[in-house]
Design an enzyme around this catalytic site. Structure first.
Site, short mmCIF file in Angstrom:
data_model
loop_
_atom_site.label_atom_id
_atom_site.label_comp_id
_atom_site.label_asym_id
_atom_site.label_seq_id
_atom_site.Cartn_x
_atom_site.Cartn_y
_atom_site.Cartn_z
N HIS A 14 -40.00 -15.40 -49.75
CA HIS A 14 -38.64 -15.35 -49.20
C HIS A 14 -38.56 -14.25 -48.15
O HIS A 14 -38.11 -14.47 -47.02
CB HIS A 14 -37.63 -15.10 -50.32
CG HIS A 14 -36.25 -14.84 -49.84
ND1 HIS A 14 -35.24 -15.78 -49.96
CD2 HIS A 14 -35.68 -13.76 -49.25
CE1 HIS A 14 -34.12 -15.29 -49.45
NE2 HIS A 14 -34.37 -14.04 -49.02
N GLU A 15 -38.97 -13.05 -48.54
CA GLU A 15 -38.91 -11.92 -47.61
C GLU A 15 -39.90 -12.10 -46.46
O GLU A 15 -39.62 -11.69 -45.33
CB GLU A 15 -39.20 -10.61 -48.35
CG GLU A 15 -38.17 -10.27 -49.42
CD GLU A 15 -36.77 -10.13 -48.86
OE1 GLU A 15 -36.64 -9.71 -47.69
OE2 GLU A 15 -35.80 -10.45 -49.58
N HIS A 18 -38.27 -14.08 -43.66
CA HIS A 18 -37.50 -13.24 -42.74
C HIS A 18 -38.43 -12.51 -41.77
O HIS A 18 -38.18 -12.44 -40.56
CB HIS A 18 -36.70 -12.20 -43.53
CG HIS A 18 -35.59 -12.77 -44.36
ND1 HIS A 18 -34.65 -13.64 -43.84
CD2 HIS A 18 -35.25 -12.57 -45.66
CE1 HIS A 18 -33.78 -13.95 -44.80
NE2 HIS A 18 -34.13 -13.32 -45.90
#
Length: 400
Positions: A14-15, A18
């Site tokens: 998820h990170e 980004h």
């Protein structure tokens, strides 16, 4: 442990979503860490520090200037995230959830291409036809072997593997349970509408009367079970859809759509299920349909692994990714969806100001939203504490 590892990998990706998007647009990514708390280990590659922290409960990607209120150095200022066009900032913000969706789809594809995907909707798709056995054992629930005189009404009427029963005598049958309940009440000739190769066909089936265990009886009360006369047509359901490597793409996409709908419905029903969580903490029976925390999901996943039910393990992991992805897009701070909502608020506001001949307004002052943010954090923290407590004192278990 294995399921917890899967959760950690999901959060890390998820990170990373980004980070990859930010780097692709030229924004400065200062740090990418898995976990929180004291730093265990890190290394620097280029301008970014990568590392691991002591508490494996999440992670973060530190992008310079995510809002105009963030402090940046003179060197970072030209590449501060808030200076970039709205669409680029939107892509960076949404990529965390998109990564969850991609990961969930990959898990579903691997399931579809190997072990198949479950018929979670209970759609009445026929996997085969046989005789309508004359009777059923009240203790084992096994049907009697087909005899030469036993009818095979579905097969004789032309039903095939893969047919979906749409309706019976004009009454819709969206699930297999609807088909069984309807057929058991009938005898003689009745009209079935089936979906075959995308086209509806009308088929008349002569339904015989056979003996089956009474619908209200259960396998754990076999001493009192009894046989009753019901209708039967001699078909079996399709609990698992099987695919080839090529057809698994379409099957996974369709199943992904179903998962999105179920996750959204679950989010809408979430508040009304909290009282049952509280009851479970007090010693009441734990409803399997109540929300679970990461702890509870890990327990269920662990049970699935111990019992070799890998289908459940993978489906649970895919569901968790879809849930986190959708939940993270809710327009509430500090979620990514909250930042996206602010982003589009600024865009719409500036557009309206332009129509009135006014210059664009400044960036939203996040400090004015701190009260709303704290309320959401408090409520979210309370719900998390409740579900974790319920999962510790009264967890949902598989096969126990």
């Amino acid at each position: 442990m294995l399921f917890a590892l899967g959760i950690c990998v999901s959060v890390a990706l998820h990170e990373a979503g980004h980070m990859w998007a930010a780097k692709a647009f030229g924004m400065k990514v200062r740090r990418y860490f898995i976990g929180f708390g004291p730093k265990i280990w890190s290394f620097r590659r280029g301008e970014t520090e990568y590392g691991l922290k002591a508490i494996p409960a999440g992670g973060f990607c530190d992008i310079a200037g995510m809002t105009a209120l963030d402090e940046v150095t003179p060197e970072e200022a030209p590449r501060a995230m808030w200076r970039y066009p709205t669409w680029k900032r939107f892509v960076v913000m949404v990529m965390g959830s998109v990564t969850h969706f991609i990961l969930g789809f990959i898990i579903l594809y691997l399931m579809a291409a190997t072990m198949g995907l479950p018929n979670v909707e209970g759609t009445p798709v026929i996997s085969g036809t046989d005789c309508a056995a004359s009777t059923q054992d009240v203790k084992t629930y096994e049907y009697a072997e087909c005899g030469p005189g036993d009818p095979a009404p579905a097969r004789d009427a032309g039903l095939r593997e893969g047919d979906e029963i749409v309706s019976i005598d004009g009454k819709a049958t969206p699930t297999w349970s609807d088909v069984v309940a309807t057929v058991q009440k009938l005898s003689g000739e009745h009209e079935f509408v089936v979906l075959r190769d995308g086209a509806e066909r009308r088929i008349t089936i002569d339904i015989p009367t056979v003996q089956r265990v009474a619908p209200d009886d259960t396998p754990d009360n076999t001493d009192d079970n009894k046989l009753v006369d019901v209708g039967a047509i001699g078909v079996t359901s399709t609990p698992i859809y099987h695919y080839s490597a090529a057809s698994a793409v379409g099957g996974s996409l369709e199943f992904t759509g179903t998962m999105f709908v179920r996750v959204w419905e679950g989010l809408l029903a979430f508040p009304e299920k909290i009282p049952k969580v509280i009851e479970a903490i007090g010693g009441g029976e734990r409803d399997p349909d109540t929300p679970v925390s990461v702890v509870g999901a890990s327990i269920i996943g662990g049970d699935a692994v111990e019992q070799g039910v890998w289908e459940l393990f993978l489906l649970l992991l895919a569901t968790l990714n879809f849930f986190v992805g959708v939940f993270n897009l809710l327009p509430l701070l500090p979620l990514d969806g909250g930042h996206i909502a602010v982003l589009f608020y600024e865009k719409v506001r500036d557009w309206l100001r332009k129509l009135r001949g006014k210059p664009a307004g400044g960036p939203v002052d996040y400090t004015k939203l701190s009260a709303v943010t704290m309320v959401f954090i408090f409520i979210g923290g309370a719900v998390m504490l409740l579900t974790i407590t319920a999962d510790i004192v009264n967890p949902i278990r598989i096969g126990q």
